[in-house]
Every structure is written in C-alpha cells, then in structure tokens.
Scaffold this active site. Structure first.
Site, PDB file in Angstrom:
ATOM      1  N   LYS A   1       0.779  -1.164   0.156  1.00  0.00           N
ATOM      2  CA  LYS A   1      -0.466   0.571   0.143  1.00  0.00           C
ATOM      3  C   LYS A   1       0.766   1.748  -0.030  1.00  0.00           C
ATOM      4  O   LYS A   1       0.383   2.035  -0.630  1.00  0.00           O
ATOM      5  CB  LYS A   1      -0.873  -0.215   1.140  1.00  0.00           C
ATOM      6  CG  LYS A   1      -1.663   1.221   1.801  1.00  0.00           C
ATOM      7  CD  LYS A   1      -2.080   1.477   2.830  1.00  0.00           C
ATOM      8  CE  LYS A   1      -2.440   2.897   3.191  1.00  0.00           C
ATOM      9  NZ  LYS A   1      -1.439   3.410   4.261  1.00  0.00           N
TER      10      LYS A   1
ATOM     11  N   ARG B   1      -4.098  10.473   3.229  1.00  0.00           N
ATOM     12  CA  ARG B   1      -3.207  11.233   4.020  1.00  0.00           C
ATOM     13  C   ARG B   1      -2.188  11.656   2.510  1.00  0.00           C
ATOM     14  O   ARG B   1      -1.150  12.819   2.036  1.00  0.00           O
ATOM     15  CB  ARG B   1      -3.195  10.812   5.177  1.00  0.00           C
ATOM     16  CG  ARG B   1      -1.519  11.485   5.385  1.00  0.00           C
ATOM     17  CD  ARG B   1      -2.077  12.225   6.431  1.00  0.00           C
ATOM     18  NE  ARG B   1      -0.869  12.826   6.405  1.00  0.00           N
ATOM     19  CZ  ARG B   1      -0.198  14.341   7.496  1.00  0.00           C
ATOM     20  NH1 ARG B   1      -1.315  14.421   7.289  1.00  0.00           N
ATOM     21  NH2 ARG B   1       0.458  14.547   7.269  1.00  0.00           N
TER      22      ARG B   1
ATOM     23  N   CYS C   1      -7.790  15.223  11.418  1.00  0.00           N
ATOM     24  CA  CYS C   1      -6.208  14.935  12.456  1.00  0.00           C
ATOM     25  C   CYS C   1      -6.445  13.518  12.310  1.00  0.00           C
ATOM     26  O   CYS C   1      -6.948  12.673  12.408  1.00  0.00           O
ATOM     27  CB  CYS C   1      -6.746  14.693  13.760  1.00  0.00           C
ATOM     28  SG  CYS C   1      -8.562  15.236  14.832  1.00  0.00           S
TER      29      CYS C   1
ATOM     30  N   ARG D   1      -0.574  15.854  12.143  1.00  0.00           N
ATOM     31  CA  ARG D   1       0.509  15.236  11.276  1.00  0.00           C
ATOM     32  C   ARG D   1       1.129  15.801  10.732  1.00  0.00           C
ATOM     33  O   ARG D   1       0.271  16.243   9.603  1.00  0.00           O
ATOM     34  CB  ARG D   1       0.605  13.997  10.483  1.00  0.00           C
ATOM     35  CG  ARG D   1      -0.181  12.542  11.755  1.00  0.00           C
ATOM     36  CD  ARG D   1      -0.682  11.151  10.602  1.00  0.00           C
ATOM     37  NE  ARG D   1       0.187  10.736   9.631  1.00  0.00           N
ATOM     38  CZ  ARG D   1      -0.227   9.891   8.907  1.00  0.00           C
ATOM     39  NH1 ARG D   1      -1.154   9.120   9.631  1.00  0.00           N
ATOM     40  NH2 ARG D   1       0.794   9.530   8.297  1.00  0.00           N
ATOM     41  N   PRO D   2       2.067  16.355  10.534  1.00  0.00           N
ATOM     42  CA  PRO D   2       2.952  18.293  10.191  1.00  0.00           C
ATOM     43  C   PRO D   2       3.294  17.198   8.494  1.00  0.00           C
ATOM     44  O   PRO D   2       3.383  16.461   8.718  1.00  0.00           O
ATOM     45  CB  PRO D   2       3.751  18.927  11.412  1.00  0.00           C
ATOM     46  CG  PRO D   2       4.305  17.214  11.967  1.00  0.00           C
ATOM     47  CD  PRO D   2       2.668  15.925  11.519  1.00  0.00           C
ATOM     48  N   ILE D   3       3.034  18.311   8.154  1.00  0.00           N
ATOM     49  CA  ILE D   3       4.122  18.429   6.633  1.00  0.00           C
ATOM     50  C   ILE D   3       5.495  19.467   6.436  1.00  0.00           C
ATOM     51  O   ILE D   3       5.638  19.574   5.324  1.00  0.00           O
ATOM     52  CB  ILE D   3       3.685  18.747   4.919  1.00  0.00           C
ATOM     53  CG1 ILE D   3       2.368  18.977   5.324  1.00  0.00           C
ATOM     54  CG2 ILE D   3       2.304  17.259   5.242  1.00  0.00           C
ATOM     55  CD1 ILE D   3       1.898  19.725   3.837  1.00  0.00           C
ATOM     56  N   ASP D   4       5.768  19.863   7.526  1.00  0.00           N
ATOM     57  CA  ASP D   4       6.944  20.625   7.656  1.00  0.00           C
ATOM     58  C   ASP D   4       8.219  20.357   7.304  1.00  0.00           C
ATOM     59  O   ASP D   4       8.965  21.393   5.635  1.00  0.00           O
ATOM     60  CB  ASP D   4       7.105  21.568   8.928  1.00  0.00           C
ATOM     61  CG  ASP D   4       7.495  20.842   9.406  1.00  0.00           C
ATOM     62  OD1 ASP D   4       6.971  19.531   9.918  1.00  0.00           O
ATOM     63  OD2 ASP D   4       8.689  20.186   9.977  1.00  0.00           O
ATOM     64  N   GLN D   5       8.102  19.127   6.621  1.00  0.00           N
ATOM     65  CA  GLN D   5       9.560  18.332   5.874  1.00  0.00           C
ATOM     66  C   GLN D   5       9.779  18.746   4.459  1.00  0.00           C
ATOM     67  O   GLN D   5      10.651  19.135   3.927  1.00  0.00           O
ATOM     68  CB  GLN D   5      10.116  17.376   6.697  1.00  0.00           C
ATOM     69  CG  GLN D   5      10.620  17.061   7.956  1.00  0.00           C
ATOM     70  CD  GLN D   5      11.846  18.497   8.481  1.00  0.00           C
ATOM     71  OE1 GLN D   5      12.811  18.374   8.010  1.00  0.00           O
ATOM     72  NE2 GLN D   5      11.465  19.144   9.515  1.00  0.00           N
TER      73      GLN D   5
ATOM     74  N   ASP E   1       4.638   1.079  12.105  1.00  0.00           N
ATOM     75  CA  ASP E   1       2.607   0.085  11.300  1.00  0.00           C
ATOM     76  C   ASP E   1       2.249  -1.224  11.868  1.00  0.00           C
ATOM     77  O   ASP E   1       1.054  -1.923  10.966  1.00  0.00           O
ATOM     78  CB  ASP E   1       2.455   0.063   9.778  1.00  0.00           C
ATOM     79  CG  ASP E   1       2.606   1.693   9.227  1.00  0.00           C
ATOM     80  OD1 ASP E   1       2.657   2.422  10.309  1.00  0.00           O
ATOM     81  OD2 ASP E   1       2.998   2.001   8.116  1.00  0.00           O
TER      82      ASP E   1
ATOM     83  N   ARG F   1      -8.896   0.560   3.589  1.00  0.00           N
ATOM     84  CA  ARG F   1      -7.918   0.957   2.869  1.00  0.00           C
ATOM     85  C   ARG F   1      -6.800   0.911   2.603  1.00  0.00           C
ATOM     86  O   ARG F   1      -6.142   1.190   1.481  1.00  0.00           O
ATOM     87  CB  ARG F   1      -8.118   2.696   4.122  1.00  0.00           C
ATOM     88  CG  ARG F   1      -9.389   3.203   3.877  1.00  0.00           C
ATOM     89  CD  ARG F   1      -8.854   4.626   5.136  1.00  0.00           C
ATOM     90  NE  ARG F   1      -8.211   4.659   4.180  1.00  0.00           N
ATOM     91  CZ  ARG F   1      -7.186   5.987   5.178  1.00  0.00           C
ATOM     92  NH1 ARG F   1      -7.531   6.515   6.265  1.00  0.00           N
ATOM     93  NH2 ARG F   1      -6.140   6.642   4.073  1.00  0.00           N
TER      94      ARG F   1
END
Ligand code: EPU
Length: 432
Positions: free
Chosen positions: A22, A93, A117, A123-127, A307, A399
C-alpha cells in the site's frame, strides 16, 4: 456501514498470498504524473486508497485503465490541471504526494490539505514544505497547499531532514526528479517503499542514487518516459498475517514476500516463541505452544515498523509475562488499546509506552477500528479471542488490506462482513 463478525479461537491453517505494498502504491501512482508517457504498474493492491488516488489522477486528466485485477496503465501525457479538488484529496493522507509530483512535472500544484487529525494529533508536513522551499518553490499553506516553482522548474538543492520522514523523503524525490541540477536528501528514510519509488522512477528514466541509505542523490533529468514496473509486496500486510497466526495459533505459508523486509518482524516473533522458516519468497509461521513476553520499540526502517505496533501489541496481550511496547515514531498511536481491553487485554499506556500484562485468553466483544492498523489489531485479537467479536468501521481496514475476508477464510477463519446502521460512539480518524 460495514462490520466484520469474527468467531474466534480457531487456529489458522493454509496459505496466504501477499498483495502489493500500500505505502509504495500510494506514492508510485502519483509519481506516474511525472511521466510524459504511459506507465504500466503491476501488483497494485485492490484497496480503497488506490481507488481514490486513481480517481484523482483521472480528474487531473490522466487516462487510467485496469488491464486486469492488479495491473493498471496510467497515461499522464495530457494532464489538464494541477489543482486537486478537496472532495477527492481529503479522502487520503497520501494525497500529499500529488504536491511533489505536480510541482516536479509542471512547477505548480494546488492540493487541498490532507485531511483531519490523526492518531489523536496533528500530522505535520513541515519537512515536505522545507524541501520544496529549498528547491525554489513558493509554498503557501491554508485549506489548500499552493506551491509554485520559480521560473516554472524546481532547482536542485541540499535538504537535511530534521526528522526521518517517509513522506518527505518520497515527496522531495518526486519534486527533484525533473529539477534543474542535483538534489541531496540527507537523514532520508530507508523504508522498502522508498527504494521501490526510486526504482520505479529510475526505470522511467530518472537518475536517483542512494535510496535505501540515509543520503539520496537525485540528478534532475529533462523528461521521464513510459515503462512497466511491479510494486513490491506489502511488508505490513505480511506482518499482519504473521501476527494473526501468532495470536490464533496454527501453521500458515505466507507467500510472495521479500524475506529481507520481514526480518525485523520475524526476529520479534521468534523471540516470542513463534516458529518462522524462510524459503525463497515464502515464510512458514507456526505457533502451537505458549507465547513468551517481549519488549518492542518501533523505529524507522530497518527497526520494528510502527505500522505493526497495534498488531504486535494484540499478540503480546496473550503472551506469558509483562511486555513493554515503546512507540518511537508517532506521538499518539495507542487509541486502540481501550478496544483491546474490552476483549480482556490488560494494557496500561503512559505516553509513548504501553505495559502489556499477558492474559490467558481474550474474549469476543464489539470493538471499533479507529484507523487502518488499529483495525488490523482488532482482527488479530478477534481471531484469537473466544466467542464472537464485531469490528465496526471496517472501511478503515479496507483502505489498506486487500480482500481480508477472502484471505482469512482461506486460512479457516470464521469471518464475515455485514451491514450496520447505528452511529459509532466516537468518530474514528483518518490515517495512513
Ligand atoms: N513528521 C514531521 N514533519 C513532517 C513529516 C513527518 O514532524 O513534515 C514526523 C511525524 O509527525 C512522525 C514522524 O515524523 O512523528 C514520521 O512521519 P512520516 O513522515 O515518516 O510518516 P508519513 O510519511 O506521513 C508514512 C506512512 C504511515 C507510516 C509512516 C512511518 C504512508 C501513506 N503513510 O506516513 O503509514 O506510519 O510513514 O513509517 O506511506 C499506515 O500505513 O498505517 C500508516 C500510518
């Protein structure tokens, strides 16, 4: 709404074939947008996240055609728009990969923020954003992420990731594939799906070196061409079936895997007294005697995968003695523990640590799948539990797992799905 009804307490016997991964598929499908040609992608898992992504690609103008159950052809020669509408993007996501792919090919992307959330937190995506910005993109964050490359083309850059992020590593690789110059990603993630994405892109003409190590170099090329590629087998799906045999007992051949990817899971199950034998692309799992306690700490690859944390905790709930589980990747991934305790598990959570006091048996109960892997843990526990369990909100499980019912029934499990209409007590959250 759909639920699973499981009559547990029967050992599993037989063979199960593992589907395509996946978390590789949800990156490789968006990566097909980088290709000015036709990609044939094989071993695509039939899961709802894949269906949702293919729908988005079609909406952008790609031509998508299934050649059979698991092979799909994607033609991205005539993409009409780089704006991904909210009603499609919020479903998963992984829609953040569309940003890297569209920026890389067209120098422009507008993607609705990947939704909601997760695991009870943000769950940040700043990187990801830091990487795009280093490569010369102007990135604005709001309901939509709007990103534009200066002069319409990304520029090679050095990016040092502050945290090891699977998503940021893959997204930056995609944004860099057609960039002007060389991009170096340091402190990169090393998961098997990172290597799979690099192999896919390289087959289509990209020049990516070092995937699978913590430094990846992407030498930008002018264009990618079409080709055929087969997605790797799903490490976590395989691990989940291994956990199911460990919990319920039995003797099962898990077919179509890459044993090396399973080492971290195999070693832990062996420590717990489960017999695992490896032969070519097959693992034989046997568990007859008592399960022994073990400590588990999740870490980026090649560590024990986060996971698999809920599923292994469900197994440890039945082991002799006290086990300590430490979550080393996510801040909050124990929401499912309350559901396991309804089945009789004795688990105490404190921050990132769960103390699991093994019990002799679990008993069937009505529980919820709060997210994909939490749901998988409920299935593992329900297969081992005495009596009937009902698992609500199984759309989260579907999913990411192909044909759960068919595969488990082939192993002798008593599982069926049924409709239900009552509202869940608490809304589950989107993850994955
Ligand atoms: N992080 C940041 N900033 C970022 C990105 C990540 O601080 O910009 C943090 C996260 O908060 C987390 C850690 O870094 O604490 C690792 O996050 P990562 O970016 O690696 O996760 P992801 O790419 O969003 C993928 C999988 C997850 C899996 C993680 C870790 C997909 C679509 N999702 O998420 O899979 O847990 O890597 O291996 O590939 C699942 O399949 O059930 C699932 C949740």
């Amino acid at each position: 709404m759909q639920k699973y009804i499981v009559r547990g307490g029967r050992p599993l016997h037989g063979e199960v074939r593992i589907s395509g991964a996946k978390n590789a598929a949800v990156a490789i499908i968006p990566a097909a947008l980088l290709v000015d040609g036709v990609c044939r992608i094989e071993n695509v898992p039939q899961i709802s996240d894949v269906t949702a992504l293919l729908k988005i690609l079609e909406r952008l103008g790609a031509r998508v055609r299934f050649l059979n159950r698991s092979d799909v052809e994607i033609d991205s020669r005539r993409i009409r728009t780089t704006r991904v509408p909210q009603e499609l993007a919020h479903k998963l996501r992984a829609s953040y990969y569309l940003i890297g792919a569209l920026l890389g090919r067209f120098g422009s992307a507008e993607v609705s923020m990947p939704g909601g959330c997760n695991f009870g937190g943000v769950r940040p995506i700043d990187q990801h954003v830091k990487g795009f910005a280093a490569m010369g993109a102007d990135v604005r964050e709001g309901d939509f992420i709007v990103a534009r490359a200066k002069d319409g083309r990304m520029k090679g850059a050095n990016v040092y990731l502050d945290v090891i992020s699977v998503g940021a590593t893959m997204n930056i690789m995609m944004a860099a594939a057609l960039a002007d110059g060389v991009t170096v990603i340091e402190n990169a993630a090393k998961e098997p799906h990172i290597v799979d994405l690099a192999n896919f892109l390289n087959l289509m003409g990209a020049n990516i070196k070092g995937a699978g190590t913590d430094t990846i170099r992407v030498y930008g090329v002018d264009a990618l061409h079409g080709g055929s590629y087969a997605i790797i087998p799903d490490q976590i799906e395989a691990g989940t079936y291994m956990a199911a045999v460990a919990a319920a007992g039995g003797d099962v051949l898990v077919r179509g895997i890459i044993p090396k990817h399973m080492d971290c899971i195999t070693a832990k199950l062996q420590e717990m007294g489960v017999e695992v034998e490896e032969e070519d692309d097959t693992l034989r799992i046997r568990r007859e005697g008592e399960l022994q306690r073990a400590n588990v700490k999740t870490l980026p690859y090649p560590g024990f995968p986060t996971d698999m944390q809920p599923q292994i905790t469900a197994v440890l709930a039945l082991a002799r003695g006290t086990s300590i589980v430490t979550e080393g990747v996510w801040d909050n991934r124990y929401r499912y523990v309350g559901e396991l305790t309804r089945m009789g598990a004795q688990i105490h959570v404190d921050g990132r640590t769960a103390v699991v006091e093994g019990v002799e048996r679990l008993t069937g109960a009505t529980v919820q799948a709060f997210d994909l892997r939490a749901g998988a843990a409920m299935v593992v526990a329900a297969l081992a539990a005495e009596g009937v369990s009902e698992i609500l909100n199984i759309q989260y499980i579907e999913r990411g797992y192909e044909d759960v019912i068919g595969k488990l029934r082939a192993l002798g499990a008593d599982i069926e799905s049924a409709e239900y209409s009552e509202a869940p007590e608490e809304q589950p959250r989107q993850i994955g």
